[in-house]
Design a protein around this motif. Sequence first.
Motif, PDB file in Angstrom:
ATOM      1  N   VAL A  62       0.855  -1.185   0.000  1.00 42.80           N
ATOM      2  CA  VAL A  62       0.000   0.000   0.000  1.00 42.80           C
ATOM      3  C   VAL A  62       0.895   1.239   0.000  1.00 42.80           C
ATOM      4  O   VAL A  62       1.826   1.345   0.807  1.00 42.80           O
ATOM      5  CB  VAL A  62      -0.944   0.003   1.221  1.00 42.80           C
ATOM      6  N   VAL A  63       0.617   2.151  -0.912  1.00 40.74           N
ATOM      7  CA  VAL A  63       1.354   3.408  -1.008  1.00 40.74           C
ATOM      8  C   VAL A  63       0.412   4.515  -0.533  1.00 40.74           C
ATOM      9  O   VAL A  63      -0.691   4.656  -1.068  1.00 40.74           O
ATOM     10  CB  VAL A  63       1.820   3.678  -2.449  1.00 40.74           C
ATOM     11  N   VAL A  64       0.837   5.279   0.465  1.00 43.77           N
ATOM     12  CA  VAL A  64      -0.020   6.300   1.068  1.00 43.77           C
ATOM     13  C   VAL A  64       0.622   7.669   0.913  1.00 43.77           C
ATOM     14  O   VAL A  64       1.810   7.854   1.216  1.00 43.77           O
ATOM     15  CB  VAL A  64      -0.259   6.009   2.569  1.00 43.77           C
ATOM     16  N   TYR A  65      -0.195   8.640   0.461  1.00 45.19           N
ATOM     17  CA  TYR A  65       0.275  10.026   0.359  1.00 45.19           C
ATOM     18  C   TYR A  65      -0.795  10.942   0.934  1.00 45.19           C
ATOM     19  O   TYR A  65      -1.978  10.816   0.607  1.00 45.19           O
ATOM     20  CB  TYR A  65       0.565  10.404  -1.100  1.00 45.19           C
ATOM     21  N   PHE A  66      -0.402  11.874   1.808  1.00 43.62           N
ATOM     22  CA  PHE A  66      -1.316  12.842   2.416  1.00 43.62           C
ATOM     23  C   PHE A  66      -1.170  14.190   1.723  1.00 43.62           C
ATOM     24  O   PHE A  66      -0.051  14.689   1.560  1.00 43.62           O
ATOM     25  CB  PHE A  66      -1.001  13.016   3.910  1.00 43.62           C
ATOM     26  N   GLY A  67      -2.286  14.799   1.354  1.00 43.22           N
ATOM     27  CA  GLY A  67      -2.249  16.107   0.707  1.00 43.22           C
ATOM     28  C   GLY A  67      -3.659  16.646   0.545  1.00 43.22           C
ATOM     29  O   GLY A  67      -4.539  16.347   1.351  1.00 43.22           O
ATOM     30  N   TYR A  68      -3.880  17.412  -0.524  1.00 40.81           N
ATOM     31  CA  TYR A  68      -5.226  17.908  -0.808  1.00 40.81           C
ATOM     32  C   TYR A  68      -5.304  18.335  -2.268  1.00 40.81           C
ATOM     33  O   TYR A  68      -4.289  18.674  -2.886  1.00 40.81           O
ATOM     34  CB  TYR A  68      -5.615  19.044   0.140  1.00 40.81           C
ATOM     35  N   THR A  69      -6.506  18.335  -2.832  1.00 41.16           N
ATOM     36  CA  THR A  69      -6.644  18.533  -4.278  1.00 41.16           C
ATOM     37  C   THR A  69      -6.406  19.971  -4.715  1.00 41.16           C
ATOM     38  O   THR A  69      -6.091  20.206  -5.885  1.00 41.16           O
ATOM     39  CB  THR A  69      -8.029  18.091  -4.784  1.00 41.16           C
ATOM     40  N   TYR A  70      -6.564  20.934  -3.821  1.00 40.51           N
ATOM     41  CA  TYR A  70      -6.351  22.332  -4.194  1.00 40.51           C
ATOM     42  C   TYR A  70      -4.891  22.737  -4.065  1.00 40.51           C
ATOM     43  O   TYR A  70      -4.547  23.901  -4.307  1.00 40.51           O
ATOM     44  CB  TYR A  70      -7.232  23.246  -3.336  1.00 40.51           C
ATOM     45  N   CYS A  71      -4.032  21.833  -3.689  1.00 37.19           N
ATOM     46  CA  CYS A  71      -2.597  22.102  -3.585  1.00 37.19           C
ATOM     47  C   CYS A  71      -2.073  22.541  -4.957  1.00 37.19           C
ATOM     48  O   CYS A  71      -2.253  21.820  -5.940  1.00 37.19           O
ATOM     49  CB  CYS A  71      -1.873  20.839  -3.116  1.00 37.19           C
ATOM     50  N   PRO A  72      -1.433  23.700  -5.039  1.00 39.95           N
ATOM     51  CA  PRO A  72      -1.035  24.199  -6.352  1.00 39.95           C
ATOM     52  C   PRO A  72       0.234  23.588  -6.926  1.00 39.95           C
ATOM     53  O   PRO A  72       0.514  23.776  -8.103  1.00 39.95           O
ATOM     54  CB  PRO A  72      -0.838  25.696  -6.103  1.00 39.95           C
ATOM     55  N   ASP A  73       0.992  22.851  -6.145  1.00 34.94           N
ATOM     56  CA  ASP A  73       2.297  22.434  -6.655  1.00 34.94           C
ATOM     57  C   ASP A  73       2.786  21.089  -6.135  1.00 34.94           C
ATOM     58  O   ASP A  73       3.044  20.181  -6.905  1.00 34.94           O
ATOM     59  CB  ASP A  73       3.349  23.511  -6.340  1.00 34.94           C
ATOM     60  N   ILE A  74       2.914  20.946  -4.824  1.00 31.64           N
ATOM     61  CA  ILE A  74       3.563  19.767  -4.272  1.00 31.64           C
ATOM     62  C   ILE A  74       2.774  18.493  -4.559  1.00 31.64           C
ATOM     63  O   ILE A  74       3.333  17.485  -4.996  1.00 31.64           O
ATOM     64  CB  ILE A  74       3.784  19.930  -2.749  1.00 31.64           C
ATOM     65  N   CYS A  75       1.476  18.517  -4.304  1.00 30.47           N
ATOM     66  CA  CYS A  75       0.669  17.304  -4.519  1.00 30.47           C
ATOM     67  C   CYS A  75       0.646  16.860  -5.987  1.00 30.47           C
ATOM     68  O   CYS A  75       0.867  15.681  -6.269  1.00 30.47           O
ATOM     69  CB  CYS A  75      -0.750  17.481  -3.996  1.00 30.47           C
ATOM     70  N   PRO A  76       0.369  17.774  -6.924  1.00 29.86           N
ATOM     71  CA  PRO A  76       0.385  17.317  -8.319  1.00 29.86           C
ATOM     72  C   PRO A  76       1.730  16.725  -8.734  1.00 29.86           C
ATOM     73  O   PRO A  76       1.780  15.723  -9.447  1.00 29.86           O
ATOM     74  CB  PRO A  76       0.055  18.585  -9.112  1.00 29.86           C
ATOM     75  N   THR A  77       2.811  17.342  -8.262  1.00 24.34           N
ATOM     76  CA  THR A  77       4.140  16.831  -8.613  1.00 24.34           C
ATOM     77  C   THR A  77       4.376  15.457  -7.991  1.00 24.34           C
ATOM     78  O   THR A  77       4.836  14.526  -8.657  1.00 24.34           O
ATOM     79  CB  THR A  77       5.227  17.816  -8.143  1.00 24.34           C
ATOM     80  N   SER A  78       4.058  15.319  -6.714  1.00 31.89           N
ATOM     81  CA  SER A  78       4.267  14.040  -6.030  1.00 31.89           C
ATOM     82  C   SER A  78       3.397  12.934  -6.618  1.00 31.89           C
ATOM     83  O   SER A  78       3.855  11.803  -6.809  1.00 31.89           O
ATOM     84  CB  SER A  78       3.976  14.187  -4.534  1.00 31.89           C
ATOM     85  N   LEU A  79       2.139  13.251  -6.903  1.00 31.78           N
ATOM     86  CA  LEU A  79       1.239  12.229  -7.443  1.00 31.78           C
ATOM     87  C   LEU A  79       1.588  11.878  -8.884  1.00 31.78           C
ATOM     88  O   LEU A  79       1.423  10.731  -9.303  1.00 31.78           O
ATOM     89  CB  LEU A  79      -0.211  12.692  -7.321  1.00 31.78           C
ATOM     90  N   ALA A  80       2.083  12.853  -9.641  1.00 33.60           N
ATOM     91  CA  ALA A  80       2.546  12.550 -10.996  1.00 33.60           C
ATOM     92  C   ALA A  80       3.757  11.610 -10.944  1.00 33.60           C
ATOM     93  O   ALA A  80       3.882  10.681 -11.751  1.00 33.60           O
ATOM     94  CB  ALA A  80       2.887  13.835 -11.740  1.00 33.60           C
ATOM     95  N   THR A  81       4.645  11.848  -9.975  1.00 38.23           N
ATOM     96  CA  THR A  81       5.794  10.953  -9.787  1.00 38.23           C
ATOM     97  C   THR A  81       5.324   9.552  -9.421  1.00 38.23           C
ATOM     98  O   THR A  81       5.830   8.552  -9.962  1.00 38.23           O
ATOM     99  CB  THR A  81       6.716  11.503  -8.687  1.00 38.23           C
TER     100      THR A  81
END
Length: 197
Positions: A62-81
Amino acid sequence: MTRPRLILLLIVVLALLVGLGAWLGHRSGSGLSLAAPPRGGDFTLLSAQGPVSTQAFRGKVVVVYFGYTYCPDICPTSLATLGAALGQLSPAELAQVQPLFVSVDPQRDTPARLKEYAAFFHPKLIGLTGSPQTLAAAAKAYGASYSFQPADAQGNYVVDHSAFTYLVDTQGRLADTLPHGASPEDTAAAIRRLLPH
């Protein structure tokens, strides 16, 4: 393509084009370290399809990442990775992996929004949310930190948050914590190390 989908796609593309370096000092997520040493543990949160418990994924990584959808930068980059890392796995390997995106912003991130957002990064990625109390308990178990910033005049706000990716082994034990900026290759290799051979 609907307007919300187009906007989300543009956000993802923009984050990838800008790159990690320009955003490392931005206050939306990269500045917070772990709140405590992560110990892991099971949690049950809500998806668009209903409650999801990590216990249901025994036998999978299981791969777990904490964030939020309105995040302008870190979340999209991390989830794209993460999506790119999952794309490097064979179909047999991917069948043994379950990625989870846990939103710490339940006020804005409904299960329906999370489902749509997660689908941009990988079809297997499940978006989860819950009450502030259940989210705080899950984040505490993984040492994830987050802090809501004051809203502007339009009611918009950012959530400072740590940006680690957690890997849980097939027995449900926290096995690895990957820092923000880990490459897709490193992430895929870390996942493979936990797969049954």
